[in-house]
Design an enzyme around this catalytic site. Structure first.
Site, PDB file in Angstrom:
ATOM      1  CE  LYS A 118      41.679  49.438  43.496  1.00  0.00           C
ATOM      2  NZ  LYS A 118      40.913  50.490  44.191  1.00  0.00           N
ATOM      3  CG  ASP A 158      41.116  48.685  47.263  1.00  0.00           C
ATOM      4  OD1 ASP A 158      40.422  49.668  46.989  1.00  0.00           O
ATOM      5  OD2 ASP A 158      40.645  47.528  47.265  1.00  0.00           O
TER       6      ASP A 158
HETATM    7  P1  NDP Z   1      40.314  47.095  54.509  1.00  0.00           P
HETATM    8  O1  NDP Z   1      41.221  45.996  54.110  1.00  0.00           O
HETATM    9  O2  NDP Z   1      40.797  48.135  55.454  1.00  0.00           O
HETATM   10  O3  NDP Z   1      38.957  46.505  55.092  1.00  0.00           O
HETATM   11  C1  NDP Z   1      38.173  45.644  54.328  1.00  0.00           C
HETATM   12  C2  NDP Z   1      37.009  45.196  55.180  1.00  0.00           C
HETATM   13  O4  NDP Z   1      36.065  44.535  54.342  1.00  0.00           O
HETATM   14  C3  NDP Z   1      37.416  44.194  56.246  1.00  0.00           C
HETATM   15  O5  NDP Z   1      36.549  44.299  57.335  1.00  0.00           O
HETATM   16  C4  NDP Z   1      37.246  42.876  55.514  1.00  0.00           C
HETATM   17  O6  NDP Z   1      37.044  41.746  56.346  1.00  0.00           O
HETATM   18  C5  NDP Z   1      35.993  43.151  54.718  1.00  0.00           C
HETATM   19  N1  NDP Z   1      35.983  42.309  53.525  1.00  0.00           N
HETATM   20  C6  NDP Z   1      36.916  42.275  52.542  1.00  0.00           C
HETATM   21  N2  NDP Z   1      36.605  41.352  51.636  1.00  0.00           N
HETATM   22  C7  NDP Z   1      35.464  40.775  52.071  1.00  0.00           C
HETATM   23  C8  NDP Z   1      34.645  39.752  51.563  1.00  0.00           C
HETATM   24  N3  NDP Z   1      34.952  39.126  50.409  1.00  0.00           N
HETATM   25  N4  NDP Z   1      33.531  39.421  52.263  1.00  0.00           N
HETATM   26  C9  NDP Z   1      33.223  40.052  53.418  1.00  0.00           C
HETATM   27  N5  NDP Z   1      33.974  41.021  53.952  1.00  0.00           N
HETATM   28  C10 NDP Z   1      35.065  41.391  53.282  1.00  0.00           C
HETATM   29  O7  NDP Z   1      39.869  47.764  53.117  1.00  0.00           O
HETATM   30  P2  NDP Z   1      39.214  49.213  52.875  1.00  0.00           P
HETATM   31  O8  NDP Z   1      38.392  49.622  54.016  1.00  0.00           O
HETATM   32  O9  NDP Z   1      40.295  50.107  52.400  1.00  0.00           O
HETATM   33  O10 NDP Z   1      38.296  48.924  51.601  1.00  0.00           O
HETATM   34  C11 NDP Z   1      36.940  48.545  51.713  1.00  0.00           C
HETATM   35  C12 NDP Z   1      36.213  48.865  50.414  1.00  0.00           C
HETATM   36  O11 NDP Z   1      36.315  50.267  50.137  1.00  0.00           O
HETATM   37  C13 NDP Z   1      36.748  48.159  49.166  1.00  0.00           C
HETATM   38  O12 NDP Z   1      35.669  47.914  48.277  1.00  0.00           O
HETATM   39  C14 NDP Z   1      37.666  49.198  48.548  1.00  0.00           C
HETATM   40  O13 NDP Z   1      37.859  49.003  47.162  1.00  0.00           O
HETATM   41  C15 NDP Z   1      36.858  50.456  48.831  1.00  0.00           C
HETATM   42  N6  NDP Z   1      37.582  51.725  48.792  1.00  0.00           N
HETATM   43  C16 NDP Z   1      38.669  51.934  49.581  1.00  0.00           C
HETATM   44  C17 NDP Z   1      39.308  53.146  49.560  1.00  0.00           C
HETATM   45  C18 NDP Z   1      40.434  53.471  50.484  1.00  0.00           C
HETATM   46  O14 NDP Z   1      40.848  54.632  50.512  1.00  0.00           O
HETATM   47  N7  NDP Z   1      40.948  52.544  51.272  1.00  0.00           N
HETATM   48  C19 NDP Z   1      38.889  54.224  48.634  1.00  0.00           C
HETATM   49  C20 NDP Z   1      37.683  53.919  47.915  1.00  0.00           C
HETATM   50  C21 NDP Z   1      37.080  52.702  47.981  1.00  0.00           C
HETATM   51  P3  NDP Z   1      38.230  40.688  56.575  1.00  0.00           P
HETATM   52  O15 NDP Z   1      39.192  41.379  57.472  1.00  0.00           O
HETATM   53  O16 NDP Z   1      37.568  39.499  57.155  1.00  0.00           O
HETATM   54  O17 NDP Z   1      38.803  40.412  55.203  1.00  0.00           O
HETATM   55  O1  2IT Z   2      39.150  52.744  45.194  1.00  0.00           O
HETATM   56  C1  2IT Z   2      39.807  53.765  45.491  1.00  0.00           C
HETATM   57  O2  2IT Z   2      39.459  54.898  45.117  1.00  0.00           O
HETATM   58  C2  2IT Z   2      40.996  53.601  46.325  1.00  0.00           C
HETATM   59  N1  2IT Z   2      41.281  52.494  46.762  1.00  0.00           N
HETATM   60  C3  2IT Z   2      41.875  54.775  46.624  1.00  0.00           C
HETATM   61  C4  2IT Z   2      42.747  55.119  45.458  1.00  0.00           C
HETATM   62  C5  2IT Z   2      43.800  56.150  45.710  1.00  0.00           C
HETATM   63  O3  2IT Z   2      44.622  56.307  44.798  1.00  0.00           O
HETATM   64  O4  2IT Z   2      43.821  56.809  46.747  1.00  0.00           O
END
Ligand code: NDP
Ligand code: 2IT
Length: 440
Positions: A118, A158
């Site tokens: 990560k 992420d």
């Molecule tokens: P994005 O940046 O696309 O979206 C994040 C969302 O979560 C936004 O709406 C953001 O709001 C909100 N957010 C972030 N931090 C906070 C906080 N501290 N308090 C409240 N709201 C918050 O990220 P992703 O959708 O990619 O990721 C979301 C989650 O999913 C994370 O935990 C990530 O690790 C996990 N994840 C993502 C993957 C991926 O493929 N993208 C794969 C697996 C897991 P704001 O805009 O106000 O910051």
């Molecule tokens: O938390 C996760 O699994 C991710 N942010 C995606 C990782 C990846 O390599 O696609």
């Protein structure tokens, strides 16, 4: 746990992630002396290496800005390090170590040859111009490029890192190395990206929920769902819920949540995607566009629902949120975000006997399609959308079944303990590979 806390002072998120895994793995390995003798779990809690570096860039006013970047290369026993990059002001070594630690088990669960890693930076993309984001990404990759490679370490997106940032970083890698190779996933379709990578995490979290429901006779059709976040994972989890006939009541961001009692339908969801990805706006703007909805500060867990899918960030469901969800009749949780529920909150769900799909299993669809993107890049081919949709669904069902096989009958009233199932199923493959390598 004592050793982990002593060796890693001031890293509460990392302690929490290890605690959650150790609590289920220790009873399992008690009967397998070889894992204990070879100190496998202890070795898994120590990353192979943590690289930290300065990221210097110039803002639009000509000020020199300094951020810190990291890549945590946790474990490559079963494949190249693989995992996302997060850009958020809260990023620090503890957060990235918890994420890298979790990733090694998650990637193992996918069945694909990927180790765990990560990375990210304490950079805040909010309010930055396009050019500032581009300069930051280029500077970040200027250092990161020495530590990654298609067979070494393959980062992805992420929080705060989506298609735009991946494009800037891939371009900089290509320019610095004069190599066009699959060193990132989540790329644009024009330059080696895979179809459905954007959708994969959110869709996958809903497929995992669906698989759990098949065991208990529940269904998403007609169900009320609360979702947090409004980014990549949240919007595509919402989209898949709509495909399956559910009513999505909430979305959120760090400013608060919207509750739309009429349901967030497909048209409203497209509006949210444009708000977040194009205009880079706030979820509070939803209520001006759709006056039937309300905006509130805080998190959405007080809205009564049948199922909850947290898709924002770690520790966004505390013990009171968990109690409230259960009290209001929530029957299942599928974690789209990484470690969104505090340990005591998980206990609340498990004691209540409701379905609990832990993040390392439920959100593995994203990295699974990343693994497919790596294969397509290696073979210089691209698979069709139909093939990938089928692979994602089958992968999530496979992960569910693997977790079920270890957790069956171990939950409340003979139900499945998916947390135990995911931890043990993810652990075994990495552990056995480590055993094969001897002491290292
Ligand atoms: P994005 O940046 O696309 O979206 C994040 C969302 O979560 C936004 O709406 C953001 O709001 C909100 N957010 C972030 N931090 C906070 C906080 N501290 N308090 C409240 N709201 C918050 O990220 P992703 O959708 O990619 O990721 C979301 C989650 O999913 C994370 O935990 C990530 O690790 C996990 N994840 C993502 C993957 C991926 O493929 N993208 C794969 C697996 C897991 P704001 O805009 O106000 O910051
Ligand atoms: O938390 C996760 O699994 C991710 N942010 C995606 C990782 C990846 O390599 O696609």
């Amino acid at each position: 746990m004592d050793g982990v806390q002593k060796r890693n002072p001031g890293q509460p998120e990392f302690h929490q992630a290890v605690h959650e895994v150790a609590g289920t793995i220790l009873p399992y390995i008690a009967e397998k002396p070889i894992y204990h003798k070879m100190q496998i779990l202890e070795r898994m809690t120590e990353p192979d290496r943590v690289v930290s570096f300065r990221v210097c860039w110039e803002d639009d006013e000509g000020n020199i800005r300094v951020n810190r970047g990291w890549r945590v290369q946790f474990n490559n026993a079963i494949g190249p390090y693989k995992g996302g990059c997060r850009f958020h002001p809260s990023v620090n070594e503890s957060v990235l170590k918890f994420l890298g630690f979790e990733q090694q088990f998650k990637n193992s669960l996918t069945g694909l040859p990927m180790g765990g890693g990560k990375g990210g930076a304490n950079f805040n993309p909010k309010g930055k111009s396009e050019n500032e984001v581009m300069r930051f990404c280029q500077s970040f990759m200027t250092e990161l490029c020495r530590h990654i490679g298609p067979n070494t370490d393959v980062p992805a997106g992420d929080i705060g890192v989506g298609a735009r940032e991946i494009g800037y970083m891939f371009g900089q890698y290509k320019r610095l190395t004069n190599k066009f190779e699959g060193i990132l996933t989540g790329k644009g379709l024009e330059f080696g990206g895979s179809l459905i990578r954007t959708e994969a995490t959110g869709y996958g979290a809903v497929y995992f929920l669906q698989s759990m429901l098949e065991q208990t006779g529940g269904a998403l059709d007609g169900a009320r769902v609360c979702i947090s976040g409004s980014g990549n994972v949240a919007t595509y989890a919402a989209e898949k819920c709509l495909h399956l006939g559910a009513k999505v009541l909430t979305l959120s961001d760090s400013g608060g949540y919207i509750h739309d009692p009429d349901g967030i339908d497909g048209e409203k969801l497209e509006w949210v995607k444009a708000l977040k990805n194009v205009r880079r706006g706030r979820i509070s703007e939803y209520v001006a566009e759709y006056p039937g909805a309300e905006f509130h500060e805080g998190r959405p867990w007080s809205v009564p629902c049948d199922y909850a899918i947290p898709c924002a960030t770690q520790n966004e469901i505390d013990v009171d949120d968990a109690k409230l969800l259960v009290k209001n009749g929530c029957k299942g949780i599928s974690e789209g975000a990484n470690m969104p529920t505090v340990v005591e909150g998980i206990n609340v769900f498990q004691d209540a006997g409701i379905l609990y799909g832990p993040s390392k299993a439920a959100n593995a669809g994203g990295v699974a399609v990343s693994g497919m993107e790596m294969s397509q890049n290696s073979a210089r081919i691209s698979w069709s959308e139909d093939e990938l949709q089928k692979l994602l669904l089958e992968t999530m069902q496979g992960i569910h079944d693997n977790c079920y096989s270890y957790g069956e009958g171990k939950g409340k009233d003979g139900g499945c303990d998916y947390l135990l199932g995911a931890n043990v199923a993810g652990f075994v493959k990495v552990a056995d590979a480590m055993l094969a390598y001897g002491v290292q």
